[in-house]
Design an enzyme around this catalytic site. Structure first.
Site, PDB file in Angstrom:
ATOM      1  N   GLU A 427       0.203  -9.770 -12.063  1.00  0.00           N
ATOM      2  CA  GLU A 427       0.708  -9.724 -10.458  1.00  0.00           C
ATOM      3  C   GLU A 427       2.053  -9.322 -11.095  1.00  0.00           C
ATOM      4  O   GLU A 427       2.921  -9.739 -11.699  1.00  0.00           O
ATOM      5  CB  GLU A 427       0.661 -11.098 -10.275  1.00  0.00           C
ATOM      6  CG  GLU A 427       1.501 -11.295  -8.902  1.00  0.00           C
ATOM      7  CD  GLU A 427       0.871 -10.802  -7.517  1.00  0.00           C
ATOM      8  OE1 GLU A 427       0.065  -9.697  -7.638  1.00  0.00           O
ATOM      9  OE2 GLU A 427       1.363 -11.120  -6.567  1.00  0.00           O
ATOM     10  N   ASP A 500       1.918 -15.995 -13.323  1.00  0.00           N
ATOM     11  CA  ASP A 500       2.869 -17.025 -13.586  1.00  0.00           C
ATOM     12  C   ASP A 500       2.462 -18.429 -13.476  1.00  0.00           C
ATOM     13  O   ASP A 500       1.254 -18.592 -12.643  1.00  0.00           O
ATOM     14  CB  ASP A 500       4.111 -16.792 -12.727  1.00  0.00           C
ATOM     15  CG  ASP A 500       4.878 -15.564 -12.753  1.00  0.00           C
ATOM     16  OD1 ASP A 500       4.948 -15.259 -14.082  1.00  0.00           O
ATOM     17  OD2 ASP A 500       5.691 -15.106 -12.013  1.00  0.00           O
ATOM     18  N   ASP A 502       3.043 -20.520 -11.799  1.00  0.00           N
ATOM     19  CA  ASP A 502       3.815 -21.190 -10.518  1.00  0.00           C
ATOM     20  C   ASP A 502       2.760 -21.105  -9.194  1.00  0.00           C
ATOM     21  O   ASP A 502       1.738 -20.798  -9.530  1.00  0.00           O
ATOM     22  CB  ASP A 502       5.222 -20.570 -10.040  1.00  0.00           C
ATOM     23  CG  ASP A 502       4.965 -19.366  -9.812  1.00  0.00           C
ATOM     24  OD1 ASP A 502       3.808 -18.633  -9.646  1.00  0.00           O
ATOM     25  OD2 ASP A 502       6.049 -18.546  -9.770  1.00  0.00           O
TER      26      ASP A 502
END
Ligand code: 0RA
Length: 637
Positions: A427, A500, A502
Site C-alpha cells: 500500500e 503498515d 496501523d
C-alpha cells in the site's frame, strides 16, 4: 477399551502409561502446543459441561481466568459420579480424569475423539497436560474433592463436606513445560463461549477474566438459539425479513438451522457438527445448499416468478445475501480435509436436504411476502451474474488481444517458475518505491496499490472486475477470479500483503483478505497468501549492529539483554520510513523476515471485520479501530 478386569496395580500402570503418551505427543491429542492447544484445554472441560446441559441436567456454566492463568470451570449439573468400582477401588470421577477416553461420549472408538485438533478427547488429556488439576464435585449430599499433578493422582477422591447442591467444578494450571505460552487470550475464549451459548439454546454461560487491573466479563444466554445467532451475525446489516427462518428436527441426526437474508451481496453460512465449527463444510452443508436451491426454484416456478429469459436460478444466486447457521449432531462424525473440519458422513447430506426441503417449502407457502422479497433478490442476482459473465468474457477477449495484460505499476521478477516467485502487494507509492529498490528482482515482484477502496460488501462481481484497486491484483495473480479461478495458473507461489501496522494498514489488509476469501478462496486454502511483518522498533547503539524488534515483548527482551544505556529506540510508524536496504533486511529477505501464512480462519475473520469496517454504522467501526491491534496479534503463525 480396557475393562476393569486387572487387579488394581496393573490397571493403574496401564492408565499412567496412557497419560504419559499424551505428555509425549500432545499434538496428537490437542492439535498443537501453541495458544490454540492451550485454549483447547478449556474447551475440553467446558464441552463436558455442555454435554451435561444437552442431557438436560445443567443450566449454567461459569468460567474464570484467574491471575497466574489458572482456569476455573464450574457447572450446576448432576456432578460426575463418585461411586467406587468394586474391583478397581477407583472412583468413577478419578477414572474419568486418569483414564484415556473414559467417559464414553457418543460411544465407540470413533474418529471423533482422535480427530486431532477437535474436541472430545476427554478430561484425562487436560489432566495429563496440566501442572495440577483440582476437581470438586457436589453430589449425593456430599462435597467431594480430588487432586492431580501432571496426570498423577496426589489425592484420591474424598468427601470433604455436606451439601444439598449438585455440580462439578474444575481448577487447573496448564503445564508450562509443555505449552509455548500459558497466556490465554480472553477475546478468543469469549467468542467461543458466545458461540456455544448460541448453539445451546437456554444455557447460561458466564466468563470472567480477573488477571488484569480491570476485570473483563461477559454473560451469554440466548433463548432464541440459532435465531439469536443469525441476528447477531446480521447486526450491522440490513435484513430482508425481520424474523429468521427457523428449522429444527430431532431424529437420528438432529438438525437445527436458522436463515436470514440481508441486502448484502455476500454469502455467510456457518456450519457446526457437535458444536464444532466445520469451516471446510462437508455433507451437512451440501445437503443444505441442495435443498435451498431446489425449494426456491420449485417455489419460483410454481408461482410463475421466473420470466421467459430467466433460466433456473443457480445456487449462488439463491445464496446471495444469505446468513445462515446449520448445526447438526452426528453420533460418529468423520472429519476430513486439511484442517479436519469437513464433515464426511455421506448419509447426512440426504437427511439435511430432505428435512430442509420439507420445512422450507412449507415456510415459503405460508409466508408469501418473505418468499417474494427473497426471490426478487435472487432473480436480481441471477441477472447480475449474467452481466458479470459478459463483462468477464470481454476482459478475456481484451487480454487475448493486448500484448501485455500485466498491470502498469507491477514491477515483475525475472524468474519464470511461479513456485519460486513472490509478489509483494504494497500500500502506498513511497513504500512501493522502497520495495522496488530493496527487492531481489530475480524472484520478487512488487505491486503498489493505489485507487479507491472498494466496498466488496456492497459490490457484485461485475464491479469488482472493473475496480481500479483490485483489477491489478487479479491480473498480477493471473489465475482469474470467482468460478473461473484456476490455481494452476497463479504467477506467484507467494502472494504477500505488506501493509503498515496501523489502522490504514489493517484496512487494506482486511480488504485484500476479504477479496481473496470471496473471489480467490483456493489461494488461501492452498496456503499461498502471506502477511509480511514489518518491525515495530529499531534499537541503535554506537558500535552495535542495528537490532529490529517485531513486538513490544521482543523489544523488552532485547533491552534486557543488551542494557538500556546509550540505546536509541526508533519506533516505525510506517513502511515508508524505512529505506530500501532496511526494508530488505527486515521484511523482504527470506533469511531474516517473518511471514505469517494466512489460514482460512483468518480470512473468515477478515470477512466479518470487513462488514464492520465498511458498514454504515460508526460505533462498531470505532470499536474495531480500538481493538485493531489485537486482530493483528491474533493471527496464528
Ligand atoms: C452423570 C453421569 C455421568 C457424567 C456426569 C453425570 C457428569 C459429567 C460431567 C463433566 C463435567 N460436568 C459434568 N457433570 C456431570 C457419566 C455419563 C457418561 O460419562 O456418559
Amino acid at each position: 477399551m480396557e475393562k476393569f478386569e486387572h487387579e488394581y496395580g496393573a490397571e493403574q500402570i496401564q492408565v499412567l502409561e496412557g497419560l504419559e503418551a499424551v505428555r509425549k505427543r500432545p499434538g496428537m491429542y490437542i492439535g498443537s502446543v501453541s495458544i490454540r492447544g492451550l485454549h483447547h484445554l478449556v474447551y475440553e472441560i467446558v464441552d463436558n459441561c455442555v454435554d451435561e446441559a444437552l442431557a438436560g441436567y445443567c443450566t449454567k456454566i461459569d468460567i474464570k481466568i484467574e491471575p497466574g492463568n489458572i482456569i476455573y470451570v464450574s457447572d450446576n449439573g448432576r456432578g460426575i459420579p463418585v461411586d467406587i468400582h468394586p474391583k478397581t477401588k477407583i472412583s468413577a470421577a478419578e477414572t474419568v480424569y486418569t483414564k484415556l477416553h473414559a467417559g464414553g461420549k457418543f460411544g465407540g472408538d470413533s474418529g471423533y475423539k482422535v480427530s486431532g485438533g477437535l474436541h472430545g478427547v476427554g478430561a484425562s488429556v487436560v489432566n495429563a497436560l496440566s501442572e495440577w488439576v483440582e476437581v470438586t464435585i457436589k453430589r449425593d449430599g456430599g462435597i467431594f474433592q480430588m487432586k492431580f499433578q501432571r496426570g498423577k493422582t496426589v489425592q484420591p477422591l474424598k468427601r470433604i463436606g455436606d451439601t444439598k447442591e449438585t455440580g462439578t467444578a474444575v481448577r487447573f494450571l496448564a503445564d508450562g513445560t509443555i505449552f509455548e505460552t500459558l497466556e490465554y487470550d480472553y477475546a478468543t475464549l469469549e467468542e467461543r463461549f458466545r458461540e456455544i451459548a448460541f448453539l445451546t439454546k437456554g444455557l447460561k454461560i458466564n466468563i470472567e477474566d480477573t488477571r488484569g487491573e480491570t476485570p473483563k466479563k461477559a454473560e451469554f444466554h440466548f433463548e432464541g438459539g440459532l435465531n439469536s445467532f443469525v441476528e447477531f451475525l446480521n447486526k450491522n446489516k440490513e435484513v430482508l425479513h425481520k424474523t429468521p427462518i427457523y428449522i429444527e428436527k430431532d431424529g437420528e441426526v438432529p438438525v437445527e438451522i436458522a436463515i436470514q437474508y440481508t441486502t448484502s451481496y455476500s454469502e455467510n453460512i456457518l456450519t457446526f457438527v457437535n458444536n464444532i465449527n466445520t469451516i471446510e463444510g462437508g455433507t451437512h452443508l451440501e445437503g443444505f445448499k441442495r435443498a435451498l436451491t431446489k425449494s426456491f426454484n420449485d417455489y419460483a416456478k410454481s408461482h410463475n416468478l421466473l420470466k421467459e429469459k430467466d433460466s433456473n436460478l443457480q445456487g449462488e444466486d439463491i445464496r446471495e445475501g444469505i446468513t445462515a447457521v446449520v448445526s447438526v449432531k452426528v453420533k460418529e462424525p468423520q472429519f476430513e480435509g486439511q484442517t479436519k473440519t469437513k464433515l464426511g458422513n455421506s448419509n447426512v447430506a440426504g437427511i439435511v436436504s430432505s428435512m430442509v426441503n420439507d420445512a422450507l417449502s412449507t415456510f415459503l407457502e405460508e409466508n408469501p411476502s418473505v418468499a417474494k422479497a427473497i426471490l426478487e433478490k435472487c432473480i436480481a442476482a441471477s441477472r447480475a451474474r449474467e452481466a458479470a459473465r459478459k463483462a468477464r468474457e470481454l476482459v478475456r477477449r481484451k487480454s487475448a488481444l493486448e500484448t501485455s495484460t500485466l498491470p502498469g505499476k507491477l514491477a515483475d521478477c525475472s524468474e519464470k517458475n511461479a513456485a519460486e516467485c513472490e509478489v509483494y502487494i504494497v500500500e502506498g507509492d513511497s513504500a512501493g518505491g522502497s520495495a522496488k529498490q530493496g527487492r531481489d528482482r530475480k524472484f520478487q515482484a512488487i505491486l503498489p496499490l493505489w485507487g479507491k477502496m472498494l466496498n466488496v460488501e456492497k459490490s457484485r462481481a461485475d464491479k469488482i472486475y472493473n475496480n481500479d484497486k483490485l483489477q491489478p491484483v487479479i491480473l498480477a495473480v493471473g489465475a482469474g477470479i470467482g468460478a473461473d479461478f484456476d490455481i494452476t495458473k497463479i504467477r506467484y507461489g507467494k502472494v504477500i500483503i505488506m501493509a503498515d501496522a496501523d489502522v490504514d494498514g489493517a484496512h487494506i489488509r482486511t480488504l485484500l483478505l476479504t477479496f481473496f476469501f470471496r473471489y480467490m478462496r483456493p489461494l488461501i486454502e492452498n496456503g499461498n497468501v502471506y502477511l509480511a511483518q514489518p518491525p515495530l522498533y529499531k534499537l541503535a547503539k554506537k558500535g552495535m549492529k542495528d537490532i529490529y524488534c517485531y513486538s513490544d515483548e521482543e523489544m523488552e527482551q532485547k533491552l534486557n539483554e543488551i542494557g538500556r544505556d546509550g540505546i536509541n529506540i526508533q519506533r516505525y510508524k510506517g513502511l515508508g520510513e524505512m529505506n530500501p536496504e532496511q526494508l530488505w533486511d527486515t521484511t523482504m529477505n527470506p533469511e531474516t523476515r517473518i511471514l505469517i501464512k494466512v489460514t482460512l480462519e483468518d480470512a473468515i475473520k477478515a470477512d466479518e471485520i470487513f462488514t464492520i469496517l465498511m458498514g454504515d454504522d460508526i460505533a462498531p467501526r470505532r470499536e474495531f479501530i480500538e481493538q485493531n491491534a489485537k486482530f493483528v496479534k491474533n493471527l496464528d503463525i
